[in-house]
Design an enzyme around this catalytic site. Structure first.
Site, PDB file in Angstrom:
ATOM      1  CG  HIS A 112      32.928  29.753 -12.784  1.00 21.37           C
ATOM      2  ND1 HIS A 112      31.703  29.177 -13.060  1.00 21.37           N
ATOM      3  CD2 HIS A 112      32.670  30.767 -11.913  1.00 21.37           C
ATOM      4  CE1 HIS A 112      30.754  29.802 -12.377  1.00 21.37           C
ATOM      5  NE2 HIS A 112      31.310  30.771 -11.684  1.00 21.37           N
ATOM      6  CE  LYS A 116      32.793  27.953  -9.079  1.00 23.63           C
ATOM      7  NZ  LYS A 116      32.890  28.476  -7.704  1.00 23.63           N
TER       8      LYS A 116
HETATM    9  P1  NAP Z   1      41.743  32.150  -4.219  1.00 25.10           P
HETATM   10  O1  NAP Z   1      42.305  33.200  -5.090  1.00 25.10           O
HETATM   11  O2  NAP Z   1      42.219  30.746  -4.355  1.00 25.10           O
HETATM   12  O3  NAP Z   1      41.959  32.657  -2.717  1.00 25.10           O
HETATM   13  C1  NAP Z   1      41.656  31.835  -1.639  1.00 25.10           C
HETATM   14  C2  NAP Z   1      42.118  32.505  -0.374  1.00 25.10           C
HETATM   15  O4  NAP Z   1      41.802  31.628   0.713  1.00 25.10           O
HETATM   16  C3  NAP Z   1      43.596  32.786  -0.302  1.00 25.10           C
HETATM   17  O5  NAP Z   1      43.805  33.962   0.461  1.00 25.10           O
HETATM   18  C4  NAP Z   1      44.115  31.578   0.455  1.00 25.10           C
HETATM   19  O6  NAP Z   1      45.283  31.866   1.177  1.00 25.10           O
HETATM   20  C5  NAP Z   1      42.986  31.316   1.422  1.00 25.10           C
HETATM   21  N1  NAP Z   1      42.942  29.892   1.818  1.00 25.10           N
HETATM   22  C6  NAP Z   1      42.973  28.821   1.008  1.00 25.10           C
HETATM   23  N2  NAP Z   1      42.914  27.681   1.725  1.00 25.10           N
HETATM   24  C7  NAP Z   1      42.849  28.068   3.023  1.00 25.10           C
HETATM   25  C8  NAP Z   1      42.780  27.375   4.229  1.00 25.10           C
HETATM   26  N3  NAP Z   1      42.769  26.028   4.267  1.00 25.10           N
HETATM   27  N4  NAP Z   1      42.701  28.112   5.376  1.00 25.10           N
HETATM   28  C9  NAP Z   1      42.710  29.465   5.339  1.00 25.10           C
HETATM   29  N5  NAP Z   1      42.794  30.170   4.205  1.00 25.10           N
HETATM   30  C10 NAP Z   1      42.863  29.479   3.070  1.00 25.10           C
HETATM   31  O7  NAP Z   1      40.143  32.073  -4.372  1.00 25.10           O
HETATM   32  P2  NAP Z   1      39.137  33.243  -4.754  1.00 25.10           P
HETATM   33  O8  NAP Z   1      38.971  33.307  -6.226  1.00 25.10           O
HETATM   34  O9  NAP Z   1      39.485  34.480  -4.004  1.00 25.10           O
HETATM   35  O10 NAP Z   1      37.769  32.626  -4.210  1.00 25.10           O
HETATM   36  C11 NAP Z   1      37.645  32.268  -2.852  1.00 25.10           C
HETATM   37  C12 NAP Z   1      36.326  31.529  -2.662  1.00 25.10           C
HETATM   38  O11 NAP Z   1      35.247  32.423  -2.924  1.00 25.10           O
HETATM   39  C13 NAP Z   1      36.094  30.332  -3.597  1.00 25.10           C
HETATM   40  O12 NAP Z   1      35.370  29.325  -2.910  1.00 25.10           O
HETATM   41  C14 NAP Z   1      35.216  30.907  -4.710  1.00 25.10           C
HETATM   42  O13 NAP Z   1      34.418  29.918  -5.340  1.00 25.10           O
HETATM   43  C15 NAP Z   1      34.381  31.853  -3.889  1.00 25.10           C
HETATM   44  N6  NAP Z   1      33.772  32.960  -4.619  1.00 25.10           N
HETATM   45  C16 NAP Z   1      32.500  33.267  -4.280  1.00 25.10           C
HETATM   46  C17 NAP Z   1      31.898  34.348  -4.838  1.00 25.10           C
HETATM   47  C18 NAP Z   1      30.496  34.700  -4.426  1.00 25.10           C
HETATM   48  O14 NAP Z   1      29.942  35.677  -4.952  1.00 25.10           O
HETATM   49  N7  NAP Z   1      29.898  33.960  -3.485  1.00 25.10           N
HETATM   50  C19 NAP Z   1      32.580  35.124  -5.771  1.00 25.10           C
HETATM   51  C20 NAP Z   1      33.884  34.775  -6.101  1.00 25.10           C
HETATM   52  C21 NAP Z   1      34.482  33.694  -5.506  1.00 25.10           C
HETATM   53  P3  NAP Z   1      46.707  31.353   0.601  1.00 25.10           P
HETATM   54  O15 NAP Z   1      46.868  32.051  -0.705  1.00 25.10           O
HETATM   55  O16 NAP Z   1      47.649  31.781   1.662  1.00 25.10           O
HETATM   56  O17 NAP Z   1      46.557  29.873   0.452  1.00 25.10           O
END
Ligand code: NAP
Length: 198
Positions: A112, A116
């Site tokens: 990844h 991540k």
């Molecule tokens: P990312 O780019 O880091 O985005 C995270 C988002 O969550 C941002 O909007 C961030 O807002 C917000 N956030 C972070 N900490 C927070 C908190 N304490 N309270 C409220 N909002 C918060 O991450 P990403 O790549 O989009 O991935 C997000 C999650 O989805 C991860 O856990 C990843 O492993 C998972 N994921 C899962 C799948 C699946 O198929 N299940 C696929 C892809 C990703 P700010 O920017 O304002 O901090």
């Protein structure tokens, strides 16, 4: 549906938000206005978000990995969690489970982006849980990667490799839409994985 999307400014959220609207859903800003909560945030944020949705009697569709799903196992409203919303990844898990019935030795390599936060990935753990025996997991975190996994199954004189590559975050959209179509009719409490919808 009226959807509260937590993580809207994140890498997944930026792709998902317009796709949800294009599919006819409406994004709202509070649980009070929401019919479903969708969460793609961070491991330390997801549980509190889901608990708030449960308290508001709003079903959840959660993609955030690395959080304590067991804490909402007995929730009074549906909580749907998929460690991977890519349809091909769900099939990879299914094929790996079937292959491990015949080829007893297996290891998983998951790769990844270095952004991540959790390791091993939720997908790798879910894959290993569905396979026979102990399946070691190796995690790689490097820039230039999106989300990739290889399941290697070894037998005498042969090696089976099942590989899935997520090359862009659009891969997660069909699975999220599929889950949204089913979440309201799920039983209360935790349901894991898209498998039963395919
Ligand atoms: P990312 O780019 O880091 O985005 C995270 C988002 O969550 C941002 O909007 C961030 O807002 C917000 N956030 C972070 N900490 C927070 C908190 N304490 N309270 C409220 N909002 C918060 O991450 P990403 O790549 O989009 O991935 C997000 C999650 O989805 C991860 O856990 C990843 O492993 C998972 N994921 C899962 C799948 C699946 O198929 N299940 C696929 C892809 C990703 P700010 O920017 O304002 O901090």
């Amino acid at each position: 549906m009226k959807i509260l999307l937590n993580g809207r400014s994140g890498k997944v959220g930026l792709v998902l938000a317009p796709a949800l609207e294009a599919a006819g859903h409406t994004l709202v800003d509070s649980l009070a206005d929401a019919e479903v909560m969708v969460d793609f945030t961070a491991p330390e944020a997801a549980l509190a978000n889901v608990q708030a949705a449960v308290a508001a009697q709003v079903p959840s569709v959660v993609g955030t990995t690395g959080w304590d799903t067991g804490a909402v196992a007995g929730a009074a409203v549906p909580v749907f969690y998929a460690p991977n919303f890519a349809i091909g990844a769900v099939l990879m898990m299914r094929f790996a489970a079937e292959a491990s019935q015949q080829l007893g030795r297996a290891e998983i390599v998951e790769l990844h982006a270095d952004t991540k936060r959790d390791a091993p990935s939720g997908t790798a753990r879910a894959t290993a849980n569905r396979m026979q025996g102990e399946v070691p997991i190796h995690s790689v975190r490097l820039p230039g990667l999106v989300a990739h996994q290889e399941v290697l199954l070894g037998g005498t004189g042969e090696l089976l490799t099942i590989r899935h590559d997520t090359t862009s975050r659009e891969a997660f959209i069909p699975g999220v839409l599929l889950a949204l179509g089913h979440v309201s009719s799920l039983p209360p409490g935790l349901t894991v994985g898209l498998d039963s919808f395919l």
